[in-house]
Design an enzyme around this catalytic site. Sequence first.
Site, PDB file in Angstrom:
ATOM      1  N   PHE A  96       1.614  11.755 -11.288  1.00 54.97           N
ATOM      2  CA  PHE A  96       2.025  12.269  -9.985  1.00 54.97           C
ATOM      3  C   PHE A  96       1.931  11.204  -8.898  1.00 54.97           C
ATOM      4  CE2 PHE A  96       0.394  15.742 -12.471  1.00 54.97           C
ATOM      5  CZ  PHE A  96       1.156  16.850 -12.144  1.00 54.97           C
ATOM      6  N   ASP A  97       2.938  11.174  -8.034  1.00 56.17           N
ATOM      7  CA  ASP A  97       2.788  10.558  -6.733  1.00 56.17           C
ATOM      8  C   ASP A  97       1.865  11.482  -5.931  1.00 56.17           C
ATOM      9  OD1 ASP A  97       3.357   8.847  -4.491  1.00 56.17           O
ATOM     10  OD2 ASP A  97       4.733  10.385  -3.774  1.00 56.17           O
ATOM     11  N   MET A  98       1.453  11.095  -4.734  1.00 52.46           N
ATOM     12  CA  MET A  98       0.557  11.957  -3.967  1.00 52.46           C
ATOM     13  C   MET A  98       1.161  12.412  -2.640  1.00 52.46           C
ATOM     14  SD  MET A  98      -3.400  11.305  -2.713  1.00 52.46           S
ATOM     15  CE  MET A  98      -2.920  10.274  -1.308  1.00 52.46           C
TER      16      MET A  98
END
Length: 224
Positions: free
Chosen positions: A10-12
């Site tokens: 995941f990106d955040m």
Amino acid sequence: MKQRPHALIFDMDGLLLDTEGVYKRSWTVAAAGLGYDLTDTLYLSLIGITIADCEKCLVESFGQDFPLEQFRADARSRYEDIVLAEGIPLKPGVCTLLDWAAVLDLPCGIGTSTVTEEARHRLKHHGILDHFAAVIGGDQVIHGKPDPEIYLKVAQALKQEPEHCLVFEDAHSGVRAARAAGMSVALIPDLLPSTEEIAALTCGVFVSLDGTADWLKTLPAGRP
């Protein structure tokens, strides 16, 4: 993607945490206070890249006289004031997807342009840090997105081959980074809309992470 991935990455910001609007407000006002117009077009071009690359773009756009240190301090102060007053909510579907991954024992990791310790602090604040076996921030790579370095480091930390990883992104630079790493990627646009070019690089464009959880449930399990 015809089978379930073996790991989720995941990106955040803008994907798990609803931060992009806060960044935009604080950066725009800070720039205006110094006499510079941070347009929507310019701001959108900064989404998904490291702070260092963002600052480089600002100097290139505004000129060498742009007071970067003063802007940095003012933008940070305004950002923290907004967070203190309003908080930062989780994006829709985050807990649903993470809980589903936990039930299936799918390892999860974070690949974010944010500095690692700040990312860990934010994730811990929202009670989701323990869902992630690896958190790699922008300070741990030489080349930021769209370079694949950060996602390759997350896969390595999770002990997974890149082709077995699925990345979730909201930014075009992140989509390009994931594909350059040899990974599948699902796009959940935030401030930056999808385009035909970017959509063609993904295995799906979704309104929220809720939609990705429902989609993943329909995929057959691959080999362990």
